[in-house]
Write a protein that holds these residues in place. Structure first.
Motif, PDB file in Angstrom:
ATOM      1  N   ALA A  78       1.786  10.763  -9.230  1.00 13.70           N
ATOM      2  CA  ALA A  78       1.016  10.706 -10.475  1.00 13.70           C
ATOM      3  C   ALA A  78       1.756   9.913 -11.549  1.00 13.70           C
ATOM      4  O   ALA A  78       1.765  10.276 -12.721  1.00 13.70           O
ATOM      5  CB  ALA A  78       0.662  12.113 -10.963  1.00 13.70           C
ATOM      6  N   THR A  79       2.376   8.807 -11.114  1.00 11.45           N
ATOM      7  CA  THR A  79       3.138   7.971 -12.052  1.00 11.45           C
ATOM      8  C   THR A  79       2.614   6.532 -12.069  1.00 11.45           C
ATOM      9  O   THR A  79       3.328   5.622 -12.468  1.00 11.45           O
ATOM     10  CB  THR A  79       4.635   7.965 -11.676  1.00 11.45           C
ATOM     11  OG1 THR A  79       4.783   7.496 -10.323  1.00 11.45           O
ATOM     12  CG2 THR A  79       5.251   9.348 -11.825  1.00 11.45           C
ATOM     13  N   GLU A  80       1.364   6.349 -11.651  1.00  9.20           N
ATOM     14  CA  GLU A  80       0.813   4.994 -11.538  1.00  9.20           C
ATOM     15  C   GLU A  80       0.909   4.195 -12.827  1.00  9.20           C
ATOM     16  O   GLU A  80       0.964   2.966 -12.788  1.00  9.20           O
ATOM     17  CB  GLU A  80      -0.674   5.022 -11.130  1.00  9.20           C
ATOM     18  CG  GLU A  80      -0.994   5.750  -9.885  1.00  9.20           C
ATOM     19  CD  GLU A  80      -1.527   7.155 -10.144  1.00  9.20           C
ATOM     20  OE1 GLU A  80      -2.477   7.546  -9.462  1.00  9.20           O
ATOM     21  OE2 GLU A  80      -0.988   7.855 -11.028  1.00  9.20           O
ATOM     22  N   ASP A  81       0.921   4.863 -13.962  1.00 12.80           N
ATOM     23  CA  ASP A  81       0.926   4.159 -15.245  1.00 12.80           C
ATOM     24  C   ASP A  81       2.304   3.689 -15.695  1.00 12.80           C
ATOM     25  O   ASP A  81       2.416   2.987 -16.697  1.00 12.80           O
ATOM     26  CB  ASP A  81       0.319   5.055 -16.333  1.00 12.80           C
ATOM     27  CG  ASP A  81      -1.147   5.350 -16.068  1.00 12.80           C
ATOM     28  OD1 ASP A  81      -1.817   4.531 -15.397  1.00 12.80           O
ATOM     29  OD2 ASP A  81      -1.621   6.408 -16.524  1.00 12.80           O
TER      30      ASP A  81
ATOM     31  N   TRP B 212       6.113   0.444 -11.561  1.00 11.10           N
ATOM     32  CA  TRP B 212       5.235   0.109 -10.430  1.00 11.10           C
ATOM     33  C   TRP B 212       4.675  -1.298 -10.565  1.00 11.10           C
ATOM     34  O   TRP B 212       4.534  -2.000  -9.559  1.00 11.10           O
ATOM     35  CB  TRP B 212       4.114   1.140 -10.304  1.00 11.10           C
ATOM     36  CG  TRP B 212       4.645   2.508 -10.003  1.00 11.10           C
ATOM     37  CD1 TRP B 212       4.518   3.621 -10.784  1.00 11.10           C
ATOM     38  CD2 TRP B 212       5.397   2.914  -8.855  1.00 11.10           C
ATOM     39  NE1 TRP B 212       5.147   4.684 -10.186  1.00 11.10           N
ATOM     40  CE2 TRP B 212       5.697   4.275  -9.003  1.00 11.10           C
ATOM     41  CE3 TRP B 212       5.858   2.249  -7.722  1.00 11.10           C
ATOM     42  CZ2 TRP B 212       6.425   4.992  -8.066  1.00 11.10           C
ATOM     43  CZ3 TRP B 212       6.582   2.969  -6.776  1.00 11.10           C
ATOM     44  CH2 TRP B 212       6.857   4.325  -6.954  1.00 11.10           C
TER      45      TRP B 212
ATOM     46  N   ARG C  14       2.050   1.730  -3.525  1.00 12.55           N
ATOM     47  CA  ARG C  14       0.946   2.247  -4.346  1.00 12.55           C
ATOM     48  C   ARG C  14       0.685   3.715  -4.037  1.00 12.55           C
ATOM     49  O   ARG C  14       0.393   4.512  -4.937  1.00 12.55           O
ATOM     50  CB  ARG C  14      -0.323   1.424  -4.096  1.00 12.55           C
ATOM     51  CG  ARG C  14      -0.247   0.016  -4.632  1.00 12.55           C
ATOM     52  CD  ARG C  14      -1.523  -0.768  -4.318  1.00 12.55           C
ATOM     53  NE  ARG C  14      -1.317  -2.171  -4.562  1.00 12.55           N
ATOM     54  CZ  ARG C  14      -1.598  -3.142  -3.701  1.00 12.55           C
ATOM     55  NH1 ARG C  14      -2.134  -2.871  -2.511  1.00 12.55           N
ATOM     56  NH2 ARG C  14      -1.374  -4.400  -4.014  1.00 12.55           N
ATOM     57  N   GLY C  15       0.780   4.075  -2.766  1.00 15.14           N
ATOM     58  CA  GLY C  15       0.585   5.470  -2.371  1.00 15.14           C
ATOM     59  C   GLY C  15       1.635   6.384  -2.986  1.00 15.14           C
ATOM     60  O   GLY C  15       1.324   7.512  -3.385  1.00 15.14           O
ATOM     61  N   ASN C  16       2.870   5.907  -3.064  1.00 16.15           N
ATOM     62  CA  ASN C  16       3.915   6.707  -3.711  1.00 16.15           C
ATOM     63  C   ASN C  16       3.630   6.893  -5.193  1.00 16.15           C
ATOM     64  O   ASN C  16       3.847   7.974  -5.742  1.00 16.15           O
ATOM     65  CB  ASN C  16       5.284   6.064  -3.510  1.00 16.15           C
ATOM     66  CG  ASN C  16       5.807   6.259  -2.117  1.00 16.15           C
ATOM     67  OD1 ASN C  16       5.542   7.270  -1.486  1.00 16.15           O
ATOM     68  ND2 ASN C  16       6.544   5.281  -1.626  1.00 16.15           N
ATOM     69  N   ALA C  17       3.156   5.852  -5.824  1.00 12.16           N
ATOM     70  CA  ALA C  17       2.811   5.951  -7.241  1.00 12.16           C
ATOM     71  C   ALA C  17       1.687   6.975  -7.445  1.00 12.16           C
ATOM     72  O   ALA C  17       1.753   7.817  -8.348  1.00 12.16           O
ATOM     73  CB  ALA C  17       2.403   4.586  -7.781  1.00 12.16           C
ATOM     74  N   ARG C  18       0.676   6.913  -6.577  1.00  9.75           N
ATOM     75  CA  ARG C  18      -0.431   7.888  -6.680  1.00  9.75           C
ATOM     76  C   ARG C  18       0.056   9.306  -6.393  1.00  9.75           C
ATOM     77  O   ARG C  18      -0.291  10.244  -7.099  1.00  9.75           O
ATOM     78  CB  ARG C  18      -1.559   7.520  -5.712  1.00  9.75           C
ATOM     79  CG  ARG C  18      -2.420   6.348  -6.148  1.00  9.75           C
ATOM     80  CD  ARG C  18      -3.666   6.201  -5.280  1.00  9.75           C
ATOM     81  NE  ARG C  18      -3.359   6.012  -3.867  1.00  9.75           N
ATOM     82  CZ  ARG C  18      -3.081   4.845  -3.294  1.00  9.75           C
ATOM     83  NH1 ARG C  18      -3.083   3.731  -4.022  1.00  9.75           N
ATOM     84  NH2 ARG C  18      -2.818   4.760  -2.002  1.00  9.75           N
ATOM     85  N   ALA C  19       0.866   9.449  -5.345  1.00  7.63           N
ATOM     86  CA  ALA C  19       1.328  10.777  -4.927  1.00  7.63           C
ATOM     87  C   ALA C  19       2.184  11.443  -5.998  1.00  7.63           C
ATOM     88  O   ALA C  19       2.224  12.672  -6.100  1.00  7.63           O
ATOM     89  CB  ALA C  19       2.100  10.681  -3.624  1.00  7.63           C
TER      90      ALA C  19
ATOM     91  N   GLU D 106       0.823  -1.213   0.000  1.00  9.57           N
ATOM     92  CA  GLU D 106       0.000   0.000   0.000  1.00  9.57           C
ATOM     93  C   GLU D 106       0.860   1.268   0.000  1.00  9.57           C
ATOM     94  O   GLU D 106       0.518   2.243  -0.668  1.00  9.57           O
ATOM     95  CB  GLU D 106      -0.969   0.020   1.181  1.00  9.57           C
ATOM     96  CG  GLU D 106      -1.969   1.163   1.119  1.00  9.57           C
ATOM     97  CD  GLU D 106      -2.689   1.296  -0.233  1.00  9.57           C
ATOM     98  OE1 GLU D 106      -2.824   2.449  -0.707  1.00  9.57           O
ATOM     99  OE2 GLU D 106      -3.102   0.279  -0.819  1.00  9.57           O
TER     100      GLU D 106
END
Length: 145
Positions: A90-93, A97, A83-88, A80
């Motif tokens: 804005a690089t989730e794509d 990741w 995932r939070g770092n990816a969301r924070a 989690e």
């Protein structure tokens, strides 16, 4: 601990079970508090680059010989939090990741297997202490003291 290990640090004048009295750097004849301009000063950077490896090596030696429980950021590495770092950011794509997700257990095991040392996790000029002649520098922080 740093003084006992020979790592340059601010002089400790007195201690108790719950307190540490250290030299007032602002009034020191030898040291001064860092300023933002120090980040662009190659003499200060060279001095700090000399201090940092001695800090790390002393930390490795100390932790290898002592069974102490210190703050360790690898304990906060969770699926989690990643995932939070990816969301924070804005690089989730980004593919990285998914690679982390697919190999999470192996990555955590690799991190856990690294030799432990002391680190300074707030590398910012407000935590910098510089000798007045700029031939020595160190990081000092009271956040987790």
């Amino acid at each position: 601990m740093l003084g006992q290990l020979g790592v340059p640090t601010i002089n400790v004048l007195a201690t108790s079970e719950r307190a540490l009295l250290r030299e007032d750097v602002a009034a020191s004849e030898e040291w001064r508090l860092g300023v933002e301009a120090d980040l662009a000063d190659t003499d200060v950077a060279t001095s700090l680059a000399t201090w940092y490896p001695s800090f790390h090596e002393a930390g490795r030696v100390y932790l290898a010989g002592h069974n102490v429980e210190l703050y360790d950021e690898d304990r906060v590495i969770t699926r989690e939090s990643v995932r939070g770092n990816a969301r924070a950011t804005a690089t989730e794509d980004l593919l990285v990741w998914q690679m982390v997700e697919d190999n999470f257990e192996e990555l955590v095991a690799l991190i856990a297997g690294l030799r432990r040392t002391l680190t300074h996790n707030d590398f910012y000029w407000t935590n910098l202490v510089v000798s007045r002649d700029r031939t020595a520098a160190m990081m000092v922080d009271y956040d987790l003291l």
